[in-house]
Design a protein around this motif. Structure first.
Motif, PDB file in Angstrom:
ATOM      1  N   SER A  17       0.968  -1.232   0.044  1.00 44.28           N
ATOM      2  CA  SER A  17      -0.064   0.070   0.011  1.00 44.28           C
ATOM      3  C   SER A  17       1.023   1.248  -0.076  1.00 44.28           C
ATOM      4  O   SER A  17       1.878   1.318   0.718  1.00 44.28           O
ATOM      5  CB  SER A  17      -0.873   0.056   1.316  1.00 44.28           C
ATOM      6  OG  SER A  17      -1.657   1.126   1.335  1.00 44.28           O
ATOM      7  N   GLU A  27      -6.325   0.392  -6.512  1.00 43.33           N
ATOM      8  CA  GLU A  27      -6.336  -0.230  -5.203  1.00 43.33           C
ATOM      9  C   GLU A  27      -4.962  -0.231  -4.215  1.00 43.33           C
ATOM     10  O   GLU A  27      -5.363  -0.461  -3.263  1.00 43.33           O
ATOM     11  CB  GLU A  27      -6.604  -1.810  -5.569  1.00 43.33           C
ATOM     12  CG  GLU A  27      -8.263  -1.954  -6.289  1.00 43.33           C
ATOM     13  CD  GLU A  27      -8.071  -1.503  -7.483  1.00 43.33           C
ATOM     14  OE1 GLU A  27      -7.166  -1.522  -8.284  1.00 43.33           O
ATOM     15  OE2 GLU A  27      -9.025  -1.335  -8.272  1.00 43.33           O
ATOM     16  N   LYS A  28      -3.948   0.086  -5.032  1.00 46.05           N
ATOM     17  CA  LYS A  28      -2.726  -0.020  -4.413  1.00 46.05           C
ATOM     18  C   LYS A  28      -2.497   1.496  -3.482  1.00 46.05           C
ATOM     19  O   LYS A  28      -1.731   1.753  -2.659  1.00 46.05           O
ATOM     20  CB  LYS A  28      -1.671  -0.206  -5.284  1.00 46.05           C
ATOM     21  CG  LYS A  28      -0.239  -0.933  -4.599  1.00 46.05           C
ATOM     22  CD  LYS A  28       0.637  -1.217  -5.576  1.00 46.05           C
ATOM     23  CE  LYS A  28       1.683  -2.135  -4.983  1.00 46.05           C
ATOM     24  NZ  LYS A  28       2.771  -2.577  -6.013  1.00 46.05           N
TER      25      LYS A  28
END
Length: 618
Positions: A167, A233-234
């Protein structure tokens, strides 16, 4: 050693004598001192008494002599060859030449040197002295060949690091050059690796052409993230300034964003205190006084002479910058500090204006009122600051501003206006999930800084996100091997030293912690048990490192550790982008105002990311 010693040996009883191996005769070695020893007597003994041995000796001596002459001839030829080679310059493709060129390219990037340095007499003489065989290429070779090559090497390393990140959080901002018609859009990234070590990288500082509309910025974001193959999404969060076009651009791009806390504090101070009529008037007078010394070398020298006469350290008055409220604080601080010097100067020389007693009082009290803002700004601008610092900082600051006493006489209105401005600007901060969850997983704060209305909501947010991430990451449970057997939450838990209550920002942090006792709660479920066990433990010291805490605790609270690895990546300010633009202003300056933006971006990319490559080699 002479070959004659194949037929003799030194006498063990007297080193002045040698013993013949055949007849055992004693032969003098030619003197009484070691320095005078020779082999003439030994050779004569062989010639007169052992003719066959003498013939063998002569043959051996001739062979040895021939070998020595051949070796000497070979060495002489090698020396001449090497001497000739030393006079020949390396071609550009020679490994040694390429290595030197790369180091020169690194020097240009790291030290903000222009490409023209490779043509400067002093630099070329230095390089020639260090390596005479190196032929210095021209500046075009460095800009067109060496720069892209080095950029490609660093890019590949950063690309691998980014690909391994789970992330990532980002900062972004727009900068316009004052020496050329260029605007640049930044993108910096930071993330936590598997060992909870914070990693940072500059990804882009690309030219931003045309109007800076939300649509144009969102399109630029699209291209940047596609370049690095970073899926949305990251992306955890993008920290940007408070401008509407930036907020709208991140929204249109489809990622979560947060405003820069430092910018929000700037707006709160400007709107809440510095806009007050009496304070604004005092600051206007102070600016004129500071400007007088800034623009007059004679006045400046007289000012320094008075400082020396009063046995005070020689310091200059500081000029403020409208876009930085803390520069106004430093200006007020420097004026108050030099009050005696300014009074003595005004007695002998002319000033464009002077501060009244009331204005002096306002400046003195405002420096005290704004001191916690300055401390908070420093804290959140540090390289280790995260989104977890926002809620505790705001809560402590508002509590401090709410404390009124007699020393506030004359600035009560300003202090009250600051309190209202902070409350308005940071309204709802405790209910923002990105802030709330980050605060909860920071072992220095946990749930201790939430008010009663928001504490339960913050716990529920944490429980929800822990459950969600646990269900996704069950197949990636962290291993307990290597985890500390001790409770790291207890390390560095010596009680902080007792201090007199000064009403500082740090006092408010401690006061709030003391009021929020730990409460035990009955729980059901594995993740809920982890959450409440974690919250039930004492917080670590504010000076301790929350990442170090999770590095050694992740095995005890694996579900929480995954949340911490994601939410503690988010910075609370866009300072990384601000610092990036400070570096860019050193690349695009008066001497290089025509440098191509692509080259400027590559230079900055190398300058900021080359240390990552160096660490990877170690």
């Amino acid at each position: 050693m002479s070959a004659v010693w194949n037929y003799f040996q030194v006498s063990p009883s007297d080193i002045k004598l040698a013993i013949c191996n055949d007849c055992k005769a004693m032969v003098m070695r030619g003197g009484t001192k070691t320095s005078s020893f020779n082999t003439s007597n030994l050779i004569s003994h062989l010639r007169m008494n052992h003719s066959e041995r003498y013939a063998a000796f002569v043959q051996q001596s001739n062979e040895t002599k021939q070998q020595r002459q051949a070796a000497l001839k070979k060495n002489t030829q090698l020396t001449l060859k090497e001497s000739t080679e030393k006079k020949q310059k390396y071609n550009k493709d020679h490994p040694r030449a390429k290595a030197i060129s790369q180091k020169i390219m690194e020097c240009i990037a790291l030290d903000n040197q222009p490409f023209s340095i490779v043509q400067d007499a002093g630099f070329t003489k230095l390089v020639e002295f260090l390596e005479p065989r190196f032929a210095m290429p021209n500046r075009k070779y460095f800009s067109d060949v060496c720069l892209p090559e080095l950029y490609s090497v660093v890019y590949s390393h950063v690309e691998k690091l980014i690909a391994d990140a789970v992330s990532i959080s980002f900062t972004t901002d727009i900068w316009s050059s004052s020496v050329s018609q260029v605007s640049m859009l930044s993108l910096t990234a930071q993330w936590l690796d598997k060992d909870f070590v914070l990693k940072k990288s500059v990804l882009h500082s690309q030219e931003c052409r045309g109007s800076h509309t939300a649509e144009a910025i969102a399109s630029a974001f699209e291209g940047m993230f596609e370049t690095w193959k970073i899926c949305k999404e990251k992306v955890h969060v993008v920290v940007r300034d408070n401008a509407r076009n930036m907020a709208k651009a991140t929204s249109e791009f489809g990622v979560q964003s947060l405003p820069c806390m430092a910018h929000t504090l700037q707006l709160a101070v400007n709107g809440g205190a510095l806009s007050q009529r009496s304070i604004a008037d005092a600051l206007a007078v102070g600016r004129r006084v500071v400007g007088h010394f800034k623009h007059s070398p004679l006045a400046c020298s007289r000012f320094e002479d008075i400082q020396k006469e009063l046995n005070m350290p020689v310091k200059k008055l500081q000029q403020d910058v409208p876009t930085r409220w803390n520069s106004t604080y430093y200006m007020m601080q420097s004026l108050v500090e030099q009050k005696r010097v300014l009074s003595a100067y005004a007695a002998d020389y002319e000033l464009p204006t002077t501060l009244t007693a009331t204005q002096w009082g306002i400046l003195e009290k405002m420096t005290t009122v704004l001191e916690p803002f300055e401390q908070l700004t420093k804290d959140i601008s540090s390289a280790e600051a995260t989104a977890a610092d926002v809620i505790p900082g705001v809560v402590s600051l508002t509590r401090l501003l709410a404390k009124m006493d007699e020393s506030d006489k004359g600035v009560q209105t300003a202090k009250h206006a600051l309190l209202e401005a902070v409350s308005k600007r940071f309204n709802g901060v405790q209910s923002e999930p990105l802030y709330a969850i980050a605060t909860m997983v920071d072992a220095r704060y946990k749930d201790r800084y939430f008010d009663l209305d928001n504490k339960e909501g913050a716990r529920n947010m944490l429980l929800k996100i822990v459950d969600e991430m646990a269900s996704v990451g069950n197949d990636q449970q962290e291993k307990a091997a290597g985890a500390s057997a001790d409770d790291p939450g207890q390390e560095d838990q010596e009680p902080p030293p007792k201090r007199a209550r000064t009403g500082s920002l740090q006092d408010m942090y401690q006061e709030i912690l003391a009021e929020n006792d730990v409460t035990k709660q009955a729980t059901t479920g594995e993740t809920a048990s982890q959450v409440y066990a974690y919250l039930g433990e004492p917080t670590i010291l504010k000076t301790a490192c929350p990442l170090k805490y999770w590095r050694s605790t992740h095995a005890r609270f694996p579900a929480l550790a995954r949340v911490a690895r994601k939410y503690l990546t988010a910075p609370c300010t866009s300072v990384d982008s601000e610092r990036l633009f400070s570096a860019i202003s050193n690349v695009i300056d008066e001497k290089r105002n025509r440098i191509h933006c692509d080259n400027a971006e590559m230079l900055i990319f190398i300058q900021k990311n080359l240390p990552l490559l160096d660490k990877g080699k170690n």
